[in-house]
Design an enzyme around this catalytic site. Sequence first.
Site, PDB file in Angstrom:
ATOM      1  N   GLY A   1       0.751  -1.239   0.000  1.00 14.91           N
ATOM      2  CA  GLY A   1       0.000   0.000   0.000  1.00 14.91           C
ATOM      3  C   GLY A   1       0.779   1.287   0.000  1.00 14.91           C
ATOM      4  O   GLY A   1       0.203   2.367  -0.193  1.00 14.91           O
TER       5      GLY A   1
ATOM      6  N   GLU B   1       3.916  -6.800   1.802  1.00 11.46           N
ATOM      7  CA  GLU B   1       3.437  -7.150   0.465  1.00 11.46           C
ATOM      8  C   GLU B   1       3.461  -5.927  -0.466  1.00 11.46           C
ATOM      9  O   GLU B   1       2.433  -5.537  -1.014  1.00 11.46           O
ATOM     10  CB  GLU B   1       1.998  -7.681   0.556  1.00 11.46           C
ATOM     11  CG  GLU B   1       1.806  -8.852   1.492  1.00 11.46           C
ATOM     12  CD  GLU B   1       0.332  -9.215   1.682  1.00 11.46           C
ATOM     13  OE1 GLU B   1      -0.556  -8.468   1.208  1.00 11.46           O
ATOM     14  OE2 GLU B   1       0.069 -10.250   2.307  1.00 11.46           O
ATOM     15  N   PRO B   2       4.612  -5.301  -0.666  1.00 11.97           N
ATOM     16  CA  PRO B   2       4.625  -4.122  -1.533  1.00 11.97           C
ATOM     17  C   PRO B   2       4.528  -4.515  -3.005  1.00 11.97           C
ATOM     18  O   PRO B   2       5.120  -5.498  -3.440  1.00 11.97           O
ATOM     19  CB  PRO B   2       6.005  -3.511  -1.248  1.00 11.97           C
ATOM     20  CG  PRO B   2       6.855  -4.688  -0.899  1.00 11.97           C
ATOM     21  CD  PRO B   2       5.952  -5.651  -0.178  1.00 11.97           C
TER      22      PRO B   2
ATOM     23  N   ARG C   1       3.260  -1.720  -5.893  1.00 10.98           N
ATOM     24  CA  ARG C   1       3.492  -0.488  -6.637  1.00 10.98           C
ATOM     25  C   ARG C   1       4.839   0.148  -6.304  1.00 10.98           C
ATOM     26  O   ARG C   1       5.547   0.625  -7.195  1.00 10.98           O
ATOM     27  CB  ARG C   1       2.361   0.489  -6.279  1.00 10.98           C
ATOM     28  CG  ARG C   1       2.333   1.750  -7.096  1.00 10.98           C
ATOM     29  CD  ARG C   1       1.380   2.769  -6.475  1.00 10.98           C
ATOM     30  NE  ARG C   1       0.100   2.222  -6.114  1.00 10.98           N
ATOM     31  CZ  ARG C   1      -0.990   2.261  -6.880  1.00 10.98           C
ATOM     32  NH1 ARG C   1      -0.943   2.820  -8.069  1.00 10.98           N
ATOM     33  NH2 ARG C   1      -2.134   1.757  -6.462  1.00 10.98           N
TER      34      ARG C   1
ATOM     35  N   CYS D   1     -13.375   3.421 -28.628  1.00 10.74           N
ATOM     36  CA  CYS D   1     -14.606   4.185 -28.833  1.00 10.74           C
ATOM     37  C   CYS D   1     -15.307   4.511 -27.520  1.00 10.74           C
ATOM     38  O   CYS D   1     -16.427   4.051 -27.264  1.00 10.74           O
ATOM     39  CB  CYS D   1     -15.526   3.396 -29.749  1.00 10.74           C
ATOM     40  SG  CYS D   1     -14.681   2.944 -31.266  1.00 10.74           S
ATOM     41  N   GLU D   2     -14.624   5.217 -26.661  1.00  9.44           N
ATOM     42  CA  GLU D   2     -15.212   5.695 -25.406  1.00  9.44           C
ATOM     43  C   GLU D   2     -14.532   7.011 -25.055  1.00  9.44           C
ATOM     44  O   GLU D   2     -13.310   7.130 -25.193  1.00  9.44           O
ATOM     45  CB  GLU D   2     -14.923   4.721 -24.246  1.00  9.44           C
ATOM     46  CG  GLU D   2     -15.570   3.376 -24.392  1.00  9.44           C
ATOM     47  CD  GLU D   2     -15.650   2.635 -23.066  1.00  9.44           C
ATOM     48  OE1 GLU D   2     -15.649   3.280 -22.000  1.00  9.44           O
ATOM     49  OE2 GLU D   2     -15.721   1.403 -23.133  1.00  9.44           O
TER      50      GLU D   2
ATOM     51  N   TYR E   1       0.382  -2.107 -12.225  1.00  8.36           N
ATOM     52  CA  TYR E   1      -1.020  -2.097 -12.623  1.00  8.36           C
ATOM     53  C   TYR E   1      -1.213  -1.502 -14.024  1.00  8.36           C
ATOM     54  O   TYR E   1      -2.221  -0.860 -14.309  1.00  8.36           O
ATOM     55  CB  TYR E   1      -1.879  -1.367 -11.579  1.00  8.36           C
ATOM     56  CG  TYR E   1      -1.662  -1.895 -10.180  1.00  8.36           C
ATOM     57  CD1 TYR E   1      -2.103  -3.161  -9.831  1.00  8.36           C
ATOM     58  CD2 TYR E   1      -0.963  -1.152  -9.223  1.00  8.36           C
ATOM     59  CE1 TYR E   1      -1.866  -3.669  -8.555  1.00  8.36           C
ATOM     60  CE2 TYR E   1      -0.729  -1.654  -7.950  1.00  8.36           C
ATOM     61  CZ  TYR E   1      -1.179  -2.920  -7.621  1.00  8.36           C
ATOM     62  OH  TYR E   1      -0.953  -3.425  -6.366  1.00  8.36           O
TER      63      TYR E   1
END
Length: 423
Positions: free
Chosen positions: A239, A273-274, A276, A344-345, A373
């Site tokens: 986190g 638990e890193p 990022r 197409c968004e 991610y």
Amino acid sequence: MDHFTYRDGVLCAEDVPLSQIAEAVGTPFYCYSTATLEHHYKVFADALSGLDATVCYAVKANPNIAVISTLARLGAGADVVSGGELKRAMAAGVPPEKIVFSGVGKTRDELAQAIASGVMQINVESEPELQALNDVAMEAGVKAPVALRINPDIDAKTHAKISTGKSENKFGIEWTRAHAVYSRAAKMPGIDITGVAVHIGSQLTDLQPFHDAFRRLRDLVAMLRADGLPIRRLDLGGGLGIPYDGEPTPGPAEYAAVVRDTVADLGCSLVFEPGRMIVGNAGVMVSRIIYVKEGATRTFLIIDAAMNDLMRPSLYDAYHAIVPVSEPAGNAPQKPVDVVGPVCETGDTFCRQRPMPPVAAGDLLALRTAGAYGAAMASTYNTRPLLPEVLVSGKAFSLVRKRVEVEDIIAMDRLPAWISPAG
Ligand code: LLP
């Protein structure tokens, strides 16, 4: 701190110009830097020195086997959340005794796989899961090593979609129920209680919520021990946030100080638990500008990467710095642009009205801090092939995942018997 810098007018990954990789593998692609991965892992592990700590890299952030192996060679364990990730971590050479299996909805098959693989710990998130694990372990004739993931009801003060520690979130067992569930678990023949786990969210840039959660964990450990329940390991989750826009964020040393302040003296081994923090800055996504479109009210840079390749801006309104691969002149005038993909968004937008030096169709752009991610969350929406991934080490670079071809995607579909391809 990363190893993506301009050299001789070109953005390089370590010693390799990103333009050279673009020539070799085509665009768009992800590129990771070994030196940056290693640096971040070491800074994190060093901050914990003196503690009995295992760093279990959260595979979900970037599951490429080359990335996991790079970290495993430095001593990292793995945090996995599916049978697939467990297989990946083991294929990458992470020893099972350094693997934690987390996740809110592990199936019986996955629990059996975890037991058969001999993982260090299974983090249980609910009473029905505890019951299922007890059944599966008894069938296997073993005791499963279990930590209960506690929901401490603490606001991580991060994006709502990645906050996990409030009571309204689906994660963990409410801390107020923890004592009752531990007492129940202690009587189960298939369960060996090893400890307590907590993970309150991702991209935390304020340390206070960690502090509050770890204090709550501490109180819980005291209560459990008072009742004779053996707690020997604390899993403090991941986190820790990283800077995406140069903003000041607490680093591993400050985070470790919170750990020392709250739980270090409990005589427990610690698991981290890193995700990022280790891989975020170690990756960029490189894309080519297809068109520069002058709209009625703004300029659009339409690039060949889209929301399916890097979902974070569409999903979380996340900021990623976007820079030209060819170094702009220091005095180049900046003009506001929207960088968008071909999907197409309207949500397929990487940034809005962002000042950018002059660029033209055909130019390469790098979307920074995309190692976590990014590729992990990519999809084939709009039948767009999954991106290739490249790992750089010094002057060397290697394709560590090939581009998934459109033909491969289409070949996964099947016509039912009642539709004959021949007509
Ligand atoms: N442990 C558990 C139990 C987790 O659920 C997570 C992340 C981690 C560790 C690693 O957290 P980190 O150190 O990477 O913050 N896709 C989102 C992030 C989702 C995080 C999910 N869980 C994003 O792109 O921001």
